[in-house]
Design a protein around this motif. Structure first.
Motif: not given
Length: 344
Positions: A163-189
């Motif tokens: 999240i840190k590096v997305a916030l300072i460098r890449d808004s699209a990556f932040f959006h990806y994390i935001e849109s896939n938070d449940n998948l990431i939290l549940n360790r979708d490969k």
């Protein structure tokens, strides 16, 4: 480079070894099929931040390097989390003035952040990373399967750095994390693989194209870290690095909003994402930290400045994906930001 065998010393985290009891035998078996490589030893050592607080682990790795005649044409391979990679990296950087290091991280934080970097260190004088060097690894090997045994708190720690590096460098990556938070939290490969790849890429691109050996005062990759380092120390490292980074980022995001840099809706999006992942974004220790003084400055900020050198430079946000540097802090705004974070 020659017909001689290449010697390799393997250093492995004790906790990881205990969870993967067959791994050492599998590694030894692998080496039997690669006759040009000579595995000198698999050295099992404790991991975790506490190993950086003394020289014991550092000295034990130096001793292994000495006992097994590891030289500049040999390799040390380290399997472990960020703290062990730090200590082992420092041992390799200083033994014989540099032994090639292969980093094999076993935590999400190390895979998506620290293993891609060039820094190594130990803590000293009760200060984080006081002694260390800048030494790039020979290579980094990320194996996502190693994350299957990772505990929940360590999983969250790695998400915080992404999240840190997305916030300072890449808004699209932040959006990806935001849109896939449940998948990431549940360790979708697939989701995790993209998280690791993009986060490591952003860290590496910044290091390669900017200031890899930190000659200037700007440290955007340390966004949120002035508070994070103090929070770790104040809690006697009961708060993990990534957990502290999440709280530090949340405070600086709130400050960025109240100082007029960051739009309110973006501030709210960021704090909501941290909450969605289950991060604690306020600790009572933070109250003590912002009221401690050194040289008429918030002590944690002054020690952060001393560590970085030059003038005080703190990264804040003017938008998601857009970091900015400031060189002074409005204490009243900082206090207000912390109080609002407390009830957010």
């Amino acid at each position: 480079q020659s017909n001689q065998e290449t010697k390799i010393l393997l250093v492995m985290d004790q906790g990881f070894y205990d969870l993967h009891t067959n791994l050492a035998d599998e590694i030894k078996q692998w080496f039997t099929f690669h006759k040009h490589l000579h595995l000198k030893n698999i050295f099992i050592v404790s991991g975790g931040e506490e190993i950086k607080n003394s020289q014991d682990t550092l000295q034990s790795i130096w001793n292994e390097i000495h006992q097994h005649d590891i030289c500049k044409h040999s390799f040390v391979a380290c399997i472990g989390g960020g703290s062990l990679l730090d200590v082992c990296g420092f041992a390799c950087a200083t033994a014989h003035r540099g032994i090639p290091l292969i980093r094999i991280p076993t935590t999400l934080l190390a895979m998506d952040d620290s293993a891609a970097g060039v820094k190594n260190s130990i803590n000293y004088f009760h200060k984080k990373n006081f002694i260390g060097t800048f030494t790039p690894p020979y290579c980094v090997i990320n194996d996502i399967k190693f994350l299957e045994s990772l505990g929940h708190r360590d999983w969250l720690s790695g998400i915080a750095e992404a999240i840190k590096v997305a916030l300072i460098r890449d808004s699209a990556f932040f959006h990806y994390i935001e849109s896939n938070d449940n998948l990431i939290l549940n360790r979708d490969k697939d989701a995790v693989l993209k998280l690791v790849e993009r986060s490591a890429e952003l860290h590496l691109n910044h290091i390669a194209s900017g200031d890899p050996f930190e000659r200037t005062s700007s440290r955007p990759l340390d966004f949120g870290h002035w508070m994070a380092h103090a929070l770790e120390q104040k809690s006697n490292y009961s708060i993990k690095h990534g957990e502290a980074v999440a709280a530090g980022i949340a405070l600086d995001v709130m400050y960025s909003f109240h100082a007029g840099f960051l739009p309110e809706d973006e501030c709210n999006r960021i704090l909501k994402l941290f909450r969605n992942f289950g991060f604690t974004i306020y600790y009572s220790y933070m109250e003590d930290i912002i009221h401690e003084r050194k040289n008429n400055q918030v002590k944690a900020m002054e020690e952060f400045r001393e560590h970085l050198g030059g003038e005080l430079t703190i990264t804040m946000l003017e938008g998601i994906g857009k970091g900015m540097d400031i060189h002074s802090i409005q204490l009243a705004v900082l206090i207000r930001s912390l109080q609002e974070l407390k009830i957010a």
